[in-house]
Design a protein around this motif. Structure first.
Motif, short mmCIF file in Angstrom:
data_model
loop_
_atom_site.label_atom_id
_atom_site.label_comp_id
_atom_site.label_asym_id
_atom_site.label_seq_id
_atom_site.Cartn_x
_atom_site.Cartn_y
_atom_site.Cartn_z
N ALA A 125 116.95 55.43 28.48
CA ALA A 125 116.37 56.77 28.37
C ALA A 125 116.59 57.49 29.68
CB ALA A 125 114.89 56.69 28.04
N LYS A 126 116.75 58.81 29.59
CA LYS A 126 116.98 59.60 30.80
C LYS A 126 116.11 60.84 30.77
CE LYS A 126 120.70 61.27 33.78
NZ LYS A 126 122.17 61.42 33.93
N VAL A 127 115.35 61.02 31.84
CA VAL A 127 114.52 62.21 32.02
C VAL A 127 114.93 62.84 33.33
CG1 VAL A 127 112.18 63.11 32.24
CG2 VAL A 127 112.62 61.13 30.77
N SER A 128 115.42 64.07 33.27
CA SER A 128 115.91 64.73 34.47
C SER A 128 116.99 63.86 35.11
CB SER A 128 114.74 65.02 35.43
OG SER A 128 115.18 65.73 36.55
N ALA A 129 116.80 63.43 36.34
CA ALA A 129 117.80 62.60 37.03
C ALA A 129 117.31 61.16 37.18
CB ALA A 129 118.12 63.19 38.39
N ASP A 142 117.83 64.87 46.59
CA ASP A 142 119.20 64.92 47.09
C ASP A 142 119.43 63.87 48.16
OD1 ASP A 142 119.75 67.02 45.40
OD2 ASP A 142 119.51 68.58 46.94
N ASN A 143 120.58 63.20 48.06
CA ASN A 143 121.01 62.21 49.05
C ASN A 143 120.13 60.97 49.11
OD1 ASN A 143 123.16 63.91 49.95
ND2 ASN A 143 121.69 65.06 51.18
N GLN A 165 121.59 58.74 52.01
CA GLN A 165 122.77 59.29 52.69
C GLN A 165 122.28 60.15 53.84
OE1 GLN A 165 126.25 58.89 51.59
NE2 GLN A 165 126.59 59.67 53.67
N LEU A 166 122.44 59.67 55.06
CA LEU A 166 121.95 60.37 56.25
C LEU A 166 123.14 61.01 56.95
CD1 LEU A 166 119.51 57.60 57.54
CD2 LEU A 166 119.01 59.53 56.01
#
Length: 433
Positions: free
Chosen positions: A130-134, A173-174, A216-217
């Motif tokens: 199942a997938k909700v948003s990301a 993000d990242n 991810q920096l």
């Protein structure tokens, strides 16, 4: 062979089920992917100093059919993954445990009741998702984790798989966050699932839990942290970082890893059947593993140098059911892992891509030397391993994408059987969807 045809047919039939249409399912079929992977493997293990364990030579053909649906439309997308696989024995000799035989079955096939290798084995796994948003949630069987705290083994005809629940989130993000629980594993040479344990333990448990993520920096740095716990055996913290630095005409990649593993539950209390390997404290898990690998890439060349140190009274702790396992260590190699208590290991490796001369051809060599291994009554044992690998993928013509991999390794050790090992892989992948 009948089970093989049934397993493959069921998985392939999912693509034609009447209820799974684009109109009803939206992206369920539109975004679906399916492929059939073929793997032919010849394996030759020549053991040099193992009493009662003659050499094993085996040859087999593997089939792996993967179907990954897309997601239905709506705020909560639903989907289904299927992994069907089968292995056929082309050659294997003798019976396991027959010290008088010149050959014995190795680790490619399950065994019959008389300890000879089976002629074929197969399995089919299903996982709902199942997938909700990301954020994606998967539950079922057939998982092939590739995490620092748990990595499936794929060194024989068919890969090792796990059952359980996996959650992956990319809402920020990242940053990728992961959590989950596994309860059983199916070996690379099994057609069933069983509980989990570590090397040295005999009791199986049904709860491996983990949580963590990767950040991810900036453009050149990825940092990771994970926590894992195998019920009644160990709990583990992992810290890692991979940094890429442009240097001259190439780039320097730095890979840093640190594991801190300690006992829990029955292992901590010293209950029979839960002890770890390589210990001096009644089988209790106690290990810290630190490593650094520096690899310089320039043009078609890559040159790496690494060092790893084990501290504590036990070997490195990881899920190991005794039938083929992979540890996320810079020293995990074709034969050995160099993960014993107190062991300090230097690693040197070199790779070359022949793209300018023979497109599709590449070569790599790796050498490891471990020392200061702690065993009962001795703290100076040593071992070394040399791995050579040549890979080629056909670039055009009728045989385009056919892969050939030749792998040879030699291990010489004070604490394990000496071995020369040869593997020859032929691989091909059919994209069905």
């Amino acid at each position: 062979m009948k089970r093989t045809l049934i397993a493959t047919g069921v998985a392939a039939g999912l693509l034609a089920l009447p209820g799974l249409s684009v109109a009803q399912g939206g992206g369920f079929v539109e975004d679906a992917k399916a492929n059939l992977s073929l793997r032919n493997l010849y394996y030759d293990g020549d053991y040099k100093n193992a009493t009662g364990a003659p050499s094993d030579r085996e040859w087999g053909q593997g089939f792996m059919l993967r179907f990954n649906s897309g997601y239905t439309q709506g705020p909560v997308g639903l989907g289904l993954d299927v992994f069907a696989r089968a292995g056929l024995r082309l050659d294997s000799g003798g019976k396991r445990g027959d010290a008088d035989a010149s050959r014995q079955p190795g680790t490619m096939f399950p065994l019959e009741d008389d300890n000879s290798a089976v002629s074929e084995f197969s399995q089919i796994d299903f996982a709902a998702k199942a997938k909700v948003s990301a954020t994606e949630i998967k539950a079922g069987r057939g998982f092939e984790p590739a995490l620092p705290i748990l990595t499936r083994n794929d060194g024989r005809l068919l890969p090792q798989t796990y059952s359980g629940v996996m959650v992956t989130s990319n809402e920020i993000d990242n940053l990728t966050l992961r959590a989950g629980q596994f309860d059983e594993a199916s070996s690379r040479s099994w057609s069933h699932y069983d509980g989990l344990r570590i090397a040295g333990g005999t009791e199986r448990v049904n709860k491996f839990q983990y949580a963590g993520g990767d950040a991810q920096l900036g453009d050149n740095l990825v940092a990771s942290y994970y926590f894992a716990k195998l019920k009644d055996y160990y709990k583990q913290h992992y810290l890692g970082a991979v940094h890429t630095l442009p240097l001259g005409e190439g780039k320097l990649v730095t890979d840093l890893r640190y594991f801190d593993s300690n006992s829990t539950g029955a292992n901590r209390s010293g209950e029979a059947g839960y002890g770890a390997a390589g210990v001096f404290n009644n089988g209790e898990v106690d290990n810290q593993a630190m490593s650094a690998l520096f690899t310089y890439h320039r043009s078609n060349h890559s040159l790496g140098l690494g060092y790893q140190a084990m501290r504590g009274d036990s070997n490195f702790a990881f899920v190991n059911n005794g039938d083929g396992a992979t540890a996320y260590l810079i020293t995990d190699s074709q034969i050995g892992k160099f993960e014993r208590a107190g062991e300090k290991t230097w690693v040197g490796q070199y790779g070359y891509n022949f793209a300018d001369y023979v497109p599709g051809l590449s070569f790599s060599a790796k050498y490891l030397r471990g020392s200061d291994i702690d065993t009962l009554g001795n703290t100076g044992d040593r071992e070394w391993e040399r791995d050579l690998r040549l890979d080629y993928k056909v670039q055009s013509g009728v045989l385009k994408d056919l892969g050939v991999s030749l792998r040879h390794a030699s291990l010489r050790s004070d604490v394990a059987r000496d071995e020369d090992q040869l593997r020859v892989y032929l691989t091909y992948n059919f994209v069905l969807l």
